[in-house]
Design a protein around this motif. Structure first.
Motif, mmCIF file in Angstrom:
data_model
loop_
_atom_site.group_PDB
_atom_site.id
_atom_site.type_symbol
_atom_site.label_atom_id
_atom_site.label_comp_id
_atom_site.label_asym_id
_atom_site.label_seq_id
_atom_site.Cartn_x
_atom_site.Cartn_y
_atom_site.Cartn_z
ATOM 1 N N ASN A 30 8.836 0.789 -8.065
ATOM 2 C CA ASN A 30 8.639 0.065 -6.805
ATOM 3 C C ASN A 30 7.569 -1.015 -6.902
ATOM 4 O O ASN A 30 7.622 -2.013 -6.191
ATOM 5 N N TYR A 31 6.608 -0.839 -7.776
ATOM 6 C CA TYR A 31 5.590 -1.867 -8.012
ATOM 7 C C TYR A 31 6.262 -3.199 -8.333
ATOM 8 O O TYR A 31 5.874 -4.248 -7.810
ATOM 9 N N ALA A 59 -6.637 0.173 -0.515
ATOM 10 C CA ALA A 59 -5.213 -0.051 -0.242
ATOM 11 C C ALA A 59 -4.437 0.324 -1.501
ATOM 12 O O ALA A 59 -4.923 0.129 -2.619
ATOM 13 N N PRO A 60 -3.224 0.850 -1.333
ATOM 14 C CA PRO A 60 -2.427 1.228 -2.508
ATOM 15 C C PRO A 60 -1.904 0.005 -3.255
ATOM 16 O O PRO A 60 -1.539 -1.001 -2.651
ATOM 17 N N LEU A 61 -1.859 0.118 -4.571
ATOM 18 C CA LEU A 61 -1.300 -0.951 -5.403
ATOM 19 C C LEU A 61 0.212 -1.032 -5.233
ATOM 20 O O LEU A 61 0.800 -2.104 -5.343
ATOM 21 N N ASP A 62 0.844 0.101 -4.969
ATOM 22 C CA ASP A 62 2.292 0.180 -4.754
ATOM 23 C C ASP A 62 2.511 0.570 -3.302
ATOM 24 O O ASP A 62 2.185 1.683 -2.887
ATOM 25 N N LEU A 63 3.046 -0.340 -2.542
ATOM 26 C CA LEU A 63 3.202 -0.172 -1.101
ATOM 27 C C LEU A 63 4.127 0.981 -0.711
ATOM 28 O O LEU A 63 3.800 1.773 0.164
ATOM 29 N N GLN A 64 5.287 1.106 -1.361
ATOM 30 C CA GLN A 64 6.277 2.100 -0.951
ATOM 31 C C GLN A 64 5.946 3.522 -1.397
ATOM 32 O O GLN A 64 6.076 4.462 -0.620
ATOM 33 N N THR A 65 5.583 3.678 -2.651
ATOM 34 C CA THR A 65 5.381 5.017 -3.212
ATOM 35 C C THR A 65 4.069 5.052 -3.998
ATOM 36 O O THR A 65 4.074 5.098 -5.227
ATOM 37 N N ALA A 105 0.923 0.117 -15.275
ATOM 38 C CA ALA A 105 0.344 1.340 -14.767
ATOM 39 C C ALA A 105 -0.069 1.200 -13.301
ATOM 40 O O ALA A 105 -0.494 2.162 -12.705
ATOM 41 N N HIS A 106 0.072 0.026 -12.708
ATOM 42 C CA HIS A 106 -0.316 -0.166 -11.313
ATOM 43 C C HIS A 106 0.700 0.402 -10.331
ATOM 44 O O HIS A 106 0.605 0.160 -9.136
ATOM 45 N N THR A 107 1.640 1.161 -10.810
ATOM 46 C CA THR A 107 2.571 1.837 -9.915
ATOM 47 C C THR A 107 1.874 2.972 -9.163
ATOM 48 O O THR A 107 2.361 3.441 -8.148
ATOM 49 N N ILE A 108 0.713 3.404 -9.657
ATOM 50 C CA ILE A 108 -0.097 4.434 -9.003
ATOM 51 C C ILE A 108 -1.525 3.913 -8.914
ATOM 52 O O ILE A 108 -2.023 3.322 -9.858
ATOM 53 N N GLY A 109 -2.168 4.140 -7.796
ATOM 54 C CA GLY A 109 -3.580 3.793 -7.705
ATOM 55 C C GLY A 109 -3.915 3.000 -6.457
ATOM 56 O O GLY A 109 -3.044 2.629 -5.661
ATOM 57 N N LEU A 110 -5.202 2.768 -6.319
ATOM 58 C CA LEU A 110 -5.745 2.070 -5.155
ATOM 59 C C LEU A 110 -6.656 0.941 -5.618
ATOM 60 O O LEU A 110 -7.183 0.980 -6.729
ATOM 61 N N PHE A 156 2.956 -8.483 4.964
ATOM 62 C CA PHE A 156 2.175 -7.674 4.035
ATOM 63 C C PHE A 156 0.698 -8.062 4.113
ATOM 64 O O PHE A 156 -0.185 -7.206 4.196
ATOM 65 N N ALA A 157 0.428 -9.367 4.104
ATOM 66 C CA ALA A 157 -0.956 -9.849 4.197
ATOM 67 C C ALA A 157 -1.594 -9.412 5.513
ATOM 68 O O ALA A 157 -2.742 -8.953 5.533
ATOM 69 N N THR A 158 -0.858 -9.528 6.596
ATOM 70 C CA THR A 158 -1.383 -9.134 7.910
ATOM 71 C C THR A 158 -1.744 -7.654 7.941
ATOM 72 O O THR A 158 -2.798 -7.270 8.453
ATOM 73 N N THR A 159 -0.878 -6.824 7.378
ATOM 74 C CA THR A 159 -1.154 -5.387 7.322
ATOM 75 C C THR A 159 -2.425 -5.112 6.544
ATOM 76 O O THR A 159 -3.268 -4.306 6.958
#
Length: 129
Positions: A59-60, A46-52, A1-6, A26-29
Motif C-alpha cells: 500500500n505504501y 503520522a503513519p508512513l503508510d496511510l491505509q495499513t 521498508a516505509h510500509t510500516i512506521g511513523l 491528504f495534506a489537509t488531514t
C-alpha cells in the motif's frame, strides 16, 4: 521498508504545507495534527503508510502513485523520474514487492561491515571523524 512506521511532524511539515505534488485532502488531514508553526506539534506522529500502517504490504507504493507519500524523499520515488515504473509495478504486484524486498534484505544481511580498528562509527555521517 516505509510500509510500516511513523514519522514526526518535523519530518513532513514542509511537504504538507509547501509542496504541490501532494493530494490536497491528504495534506489537509495531516495538517490537522501538524501545525504550520515550527515548535508546535513537532513530535506529533503520522503513519508512513496511510491505509495499513502496521501491515507489511504494498500500500505504501499505492500511496505514492496517488500523491500521498508522507515524506518528501518518499514521494520523489514517484515524481516523473526513473523510479516511476518500479513504484507502479510494486503498487500493482504485491508478490513482486515482497520477493524483491526479501532478496534485498538477504543482500544487506550479507554485508560485512568493518569492525574494531578497521571500522569507524561516524559522529557525522557525511565525513570521517
Amino acid at each position: 521498508a516505509h510500509t510500516i512506521g511513523l514519522a514526526r511532524c518535523t519530518n513532513f511539515r514542509a511537504r504538507i504545507y509547501n509542496e504541490t505534488n501532494i493530494d490536497t485532502s491528504f495534506a489537509t488531514t495531516r495538517k490537522s495534527k501538524c501545525p504550520k508553526t515550527s515548535g508546535s506539534g513537532d513530535n506529533n506522529l503520522a503513519p508512513l503508510d496511510l491505509q495499513t500502517p502496521t501491515s507489511f504490504d504494498n500500500n505504501y507504493f499505492k500511496n505514492l502513485v496517488n500523491k500521498k507519500g508522507l515524506l518528501h524523499s518518499d514521494q520523489q520515488l514517484f515524481n516523473g523520474g526513473s523510479t516511476n515504473s518500479i513504484v507502479s509495478g510494486y503498487s500493482t504486484n504485491p508478490k513482486s514487492f515482497s520477493s524483491d524486498f526479501a532478496a534485498a534484505m538477504i543482500k544487506m544481511g550479507d554485508i560485512k561491515p568493518l569492525t574494531g580498528s578497521n571500522g569507524e562509527i561516524r559522529k557525522n555521517c557525511r565525513k570521517t571523524n
